[in-house]
Design a protein around this motif. Sequence first.
Motif, PDB file in Angstrom:
ATOM      1  N   PHE A   1       0.795  -1.232   0.000  1.00 18.62           N
ATOM      2  CA  PHE A   1       0.000   0.000   0.000  1.00 18.62           C
ATOM      3  C   PHE A   1       0.829   1.284   0.000  1.00 18.62           C
ATOM      4  CE2 PHE A   1      -2.841  -3.184   2.014  1.00 18.62           C
ATOM      5  CZ  PHE A   1      -3.874  -3.129   1.090  1.00 18.62           C
ATOM      6  N   LEU A   2       2.104   1.209   0.388  1.00 19.02           N
ATOM      7  CA  LEU A   2       2.924   2.413   0.428  1.00 19.02           C
ATOM      8  C   LEU A   2       3.691   2.618  -0.868  1.00 19.02           C
ATOM      9  CD1 LEU A   2       4.048   4.841   1.964  1.00 19.02           C
ATOM     10  CD2 LEU A   2       5.815   3.336   2.907  1.00 19.02           C
ATOM     11  N   ILE A   3       4.368   1.585  -1.330  1.00 15.26           N
ATOM     12  CA  ILE A   3       5.225   1.793  -2.498  1.00 15.26           C
ATOM     13  C   ILE A   3       4.490   1.574  -3.817  1.00 15.26           C
ATOM     14  CG2 ILE A   3       6.108  -0.577  -2.594  1.00 15.26           C
ATOM     15  CD1 ILE A   3       8.812   0.687  -3.377  1.00 15.26           C
ATOM     16  N   ARG A   4       3.520   0.680  -3.851  1.00 10.85           N
ATOM     17  CA  ARG A   4       2.793   0.363  -5.086  1.00 10.85           C
ATOM     18  C   ARG A   4       3.769   0.089  -6.221  1.00 10.85           C
ATOM     19  NH1 ARG A   4      -2.675   4.141  -4.979  1.00 10.85           N
ATOM     20  NH2 ARG A   4      -3.213   3.685  -2.806  1.00 10.85           N
ATOM     21  N   LEU A   5       4.479  -0.994  -6.079  1.00  4.78           N
ATOM     22  CA  LEU A   5       5.573  -1.360  -6.975  1.00  4.78           C
ATOM     23  C   LEU A   5       5.135  -1.402  -8.434  1.00  4.78           C
ATOM     24  CD1 LEU A   5       8.538  -2.530  -7.152  1.00  4.78           C
ATOM     25  CD2 LEU A   5       7.437  -4.767  -7.183  1.00  4.78           C
ATOM     26  N   LYS A   6       5.971  -0.851  -9.303  1.00  6.87           N
ATOM     27  CA  LYS A   6       5.768  -0.930 -10.739  1.00  6.87           C
ATOM     28  C   LYS A   6       6.526  -2.156 -11.255  1.00  6.87           C
ATOM     29  CE  LYS A   6       5.874   4.145 -10.845  1.00  6.87           C
ATOM     30  NZ  LYS A   6       4.434   4.364 -10.943  1.00  6.87           N
ATOM     31  N   GLU A   7       6.001  -2.754 -12.319  1.00  9.18           N
ATOM     32  CA  GLU A   7       6.699  -3.899 -12.887  1.00  9.18           C
ATOM     33  C   GLU A   7       8.059  -3.464 -13.430  1.00  9.18           C
ATOM     34  OE1 GLU A   7       7.846  -6.925 -13.046  1.00  9.18           O
ATOM     35  OE2 GLU A   7       5.774  -7.636 -13.220  1.00  9.18           O
ATOM     36  N   SER A   8       9.037  -4.347 -13.352  1.00 11.72           N
ATOM     37  CA  SER A   8      10.383  -4.036 -13.819  1.00 11.72           C
ATOM     38  C   SER A   8      10.383  -3.732 -15.315  1.00 11.72           C
ATOM     39  CB  SER A   8      11.313  -5.220 -13.550  1.00 11.72           C
ATOM     40  OG  SER A   8      12.502  -5.089 -14.296  1.00 11.72           O
ATOM     41  N   PRO A   9      10.857  -2.549 -15.733  1.00  9.62           N
ATOM     42  CA  PRO A   9      10.880  -2.228 -17.163  1.00  9.62           C
ATOM     43  C   PRO A   9      11.808  -3.146 -17.953  1.00  9.62           C
ATOM     44  CG  PRO A   9      12.027  -0.550 -15.876  1.00  9.62           C
ATOM     45  CD  PRO A   9      11.339  -1.434 -14.905  1.00  9.62           C
ATOM     46  N   LYS A  10      12.852  -3.658 -17.305  1.00 11.63           N
ATOM     47  CA  LYS A  10      13.790  -4.517 -18.024  1.00 11.63           C
ATOM     48  C   LYS A  10      13.186  -5.899 -18.265  1.00 11.63           C
ATOM     49  CE  LYS A  10      17.769  -1.859 -16.545  1.00 11.63           C
ATOM     50  NZ  LYS A  10      19.076  -1.820 -15.852  1.00 11.63           N
ATOM     51  N   TRP A  11      12.346  -6.355 -17.355  1.00 11.52           N
ATOM     52  CA  TRP A  11      11.633  -7.603 -17.613  1.00 11.52           C
ATOM     53  C   TRP A  11      10.585  -7.381 -18.712  1.00 11.52           C
ATOM     54  CZ3 TRP A  11       6.425  -9.070 -17.055  1.00 11.52           C
ATOM     55  CH2 TRP A  11       6.178 -10.430 -17.254  1.00 11.52           C
ATOM     56  N   LEU A  12       9.904  -6.249 -18.664  1.00 14.38           N
ATOM     57  CA  LEU A  12       8.891  -5.947 -19.690  1.00 14.38           C
ATOM     58  C   LEU A  12       9.516  -5.888 -21.077  1.00 14.38           C
ATOM     59  CD1 LEU A  12       6.819  -3.215 -17.801  1.00 14.38           C
ATOM     60  CD2 LEU A  12       6.055  -5.532 -18.372  1.00 14.38           C
ATOM     61  N   LEU A  13      10.752  -5.391 -21.175  1.00 14.03           N
ATOM     62  CA  LEU A  13      11.433  -5.366 -22.474  1.00 14.03           C
ATOM     63  C   LEU A  13      11.559  -6.770 -23.045  1.00 14.03           C
ATOM     64  CD1 LEU A  13      14.427  -2.864 -22.121  1.00 14.03           C
ATOM     65  CD2 LEU A  13      12.348  -2.562 -23.471  1.00 14.03           C
ATOM     66  N   SER A  14      11.898  -7.723 -22.212  1.00 14.37           N
ATOM     67  CA  SER A  14      12.072  -9.099 -22.682  1.00 14.37           C
ATOM     68  C   SER A  14      10.752  -9.724 -23.121  1.00 14.37           C
ATOM     69  CB  SER A  14      12.703  -9.958 -21.579  1.00 14.37           C
ATOM     70  OG  SER A  14      11.792 -10.170 -20.515  1.00 14.37           O
ATOM     71  N   GLN A  15       9.624  -9.096 -22.719  1.00 11.89           N
ATOM     72  CA  GLN A  15       8.299  -9.588 -23.093  1.00 11.89           C
ATOM     73  C   GLN A  15       7.679  -8.784 -24.237  1.00 11.89           C
ATOM     74  OE1 GLN A  15       7.148 -12.395 -21.296  1.00 11.89           O
ATOM     75  NE2 GLN A  15       9.291 -12.204 -20.621  1.00 11.89           N
ATOM     76  N   ASN A  16       8.467  -7.869 -24.837  1.00 14.03           N
ATOM     77  CA  ASN A  16       7.987  -7.018 -25.939  1.00 14.03           C
ATOM     78  C   ASN A  16       6.838  -6.106 -25.521  1.00 14.03           C
ATOM     79  OD1 ASN A  16       9.685  -7.550 -28.180  1.00 14.03           O
ATOM     80  ND2 ASN A  16       8.711  -9.555 -28.431  1.00 14.03           N
ATOM     81  N   ARG A  17       6.834  -5.679 -24.279  1.00 10.94           N
ATOM     82  CA  ARG A  17       5.789  -4.769 -23.783  1.00 10.94           C
ATOM     83  C   ARG A  17       6.383  -3.362 -23.685  1.00 10.94           C
ATOM     84  NH1 ARG A  17       3.643  -8.584 -18.911  1.00 10.94           N
ATOM     85  NH2 ARG A  17       2.551  -6.694 -18.260  1.00 10.94           N
ATOM     86  N   ASP A  18       6.825  -2.858 -24.849  1.00  7.97           N
ATOM     87  CA  ASP A  18       7.567  -1.603 -24.907  1.00  7.97           C
ATOM     88  C   ASP A  18       6.745  -0.411 -24.423  1.00  7.97           C
ATOM     89  OD1 ASP A  18       9.578  -3.138 -25.915  1.00  7.97           O
ATOM     90  OD2 ASP A  18       9.390  -2.428 -27.987  1.00  7.97           O
ATOM     91  N   ALA A  19       5.449  -0.396 -24.749  1.00 10.89           N
ATOM     92  CA  ALA A  19       4.605   0.738 -24.353  1.00 10.89           C
ATOM     93  C   ALA A  19       4.543   0.861 -22.830  1.00 10.89           C
ATOM     94  CB  ALA A  19       3.202   0.577 -24.930  1.00 10.89           C
ATOM     95  N   GLU A  20       4.460  -0.273 -22.145  1.00 12.78           N
ATOM     96  CA  GLU A  20       4.433  -0.241 -20.675  1.00 12.78           C
ATOM     97  C   GLU A  20       5.763   0.239 -20.117  1.00 12.78           C
ATOM     98  OE1 GLU A  20       2.529  -3.744 -18.736  1.00 12.78           O
ATOM     99  OE2 GLU A  20       2.196  -4.405 -20.798  1.00 12.78           O
ATOM    100  N   VAL A  21       6.847  -0.130 -20.779  1.00 14.75           N
ATOM    101  CA  VAL A  21       8.175   0.319 -20.339  1.00 14.75           C
ATOM    102  C   VAL A  21       8.250   1.842 -20.358  1.00 14.75           C
ATOM    103  CG1 VAL A  21      10.637   0.350 -20.911  1.00 14.75           C
ATOM    104  CG2 VAL A  21       9.328  -1.789 -21.082  1.00 14.75           C
TER     105      VAL A  21
END
Length: 514
Positions: free
Chosen positions: A249-269
């Motif tokens: 509830f405090l940090i609200r972690l964002k997904e790792s952009p470097k992992w998203l790159l490996s999944q071709n989710r460039d827009a989320e990065v």
Amino acid sequence: MTNKVDSTQLAPSAIVVVNASTHNESEKSNHNFTFDIEENETLALKMQYVNNAINEIGFTSYQLKLFFLNGFGYAVDSLLLLLNALTQPQVALQYQPAISKAQTMSLGIGLLLGALFWGAGADVIGRKYAFNITLFWCSIFAIVAGASPNYAAVCIFIGLMAFGGGGNLILDTAIYLEFLPGKYQWSLTFMAAWWGVGHMVAGLVAWPFLANFSCAKNDICTNANNSGWRYTFYTLGSVVFILSLLRVFLIRLKESPKWLLSQNRDAEVVKIIQEIAQAAGKECSLTLEQLESIGPVVQVNTSKYNPMIVWYHIKGLFPNRKVGYSTFLNIASWTLIGLAYPLYNVFLPYYLQSRGDSLGDGSVYTTYRDYAIINVCSIFGPIIAGCLVEVRFLGRRYTMAIGALLTMTFLFAFTAVRTSAQNLAFNCAISVCLNVYYGTLYAYTPEVLPSAHRGTGNAITVACNRVMNIVAALIGTYADLSSSVPIYVCAAAFALLALLSFLFPFEPHGRTSG
């Protein structure tokens, strides 16, 4: 920023990936699990854009939150390990188990399975969900373990508690590193100071409970006169539960952009990087067009829920000789320290006792007082390491070598201990030096692992460590504990760890991990 990327500026692991053209053509023909050359080049080039963007933004309040919230994860893992060690004697007195180290073995098995499951899972489903689940899992089973009606239940719930802890430690370093600007990567080593904080908290909580609510060796131990270990589980489990809520509830972690790159989710990065920049009032030049202009990362030809995808990530840790050599040395280092440190903890007290040394009054109060002092000292090891890794001629590798050699020296000297004061002083010195080595190794391993396979790499290295923890517990159960040989074996192991530190092929100092 132009679309052309200078490969000489890439991180060590990325440099090797870009120059992977020597990879055997026969491996490229594997239809399902190809570590494709174009995939590596594409991912490395995209990674460089993301690294440049993170470096451009700098260290923000988001990374500061991660330092504390991920640091809590470090603290929780050490807290849970010490929680088991501190409560085990009183649990054994109450239940009189046939296998005295069964509790420690359950912990080791849980940590092993947790490291493999959560580490590999983080490369498949992402870092965010695994990161949020593991701490909550630990807290629930820590509290339940305190209410165990018999010894079998204690071991089962401690194993389940450790299953969450086994993944938590792996994810703490990976997530923090993947959001970190290159010039601040030294703080990954510094973050290991939280390990000592966890030990300190566990020692300070256990001290009053176990000193005041524990039965003596000659007593008939029941819940009425031996409830201190239960209070310790309840209290520390509740602390971990609060931290798990803060993490969600405090940090609200964002997904790792470097992992998203490996999944071709460039827009989320791009969206995540831009959100971090805007929250900090910074400019960020990264655009979706830049990433898309490089092309898509070639994906493995199987469902991500197919268990065989784990083999794809394992192969990704050995894309060529140099990276494979680095991965092997990391595995060897974690395996050795996984045997040497527990053996030291198991054998040394018995060795000293067998020599008739006077090490104090032997009271519960004195024992847990010394635990608290030693664990406070452990905080200073990673702090020292965090400073040393930024010294240009030392870096990560030589800092690890220094920590290992000093630990070896104090272990050899420990065989001459004869008094309570000497015992405490040498334990404190070893605690500091050992954590110089351990804190740096914890940071170094994820720094030199390929980002797309970092969770799996962390899982394998830590799993080897956990296997040796179990072996050490078995040795401690059945071996002759009065021999001096294990002390020298442990010291020699640290000498070998120092040698392995010299042999590591990559030095991350001054580079951004990719």
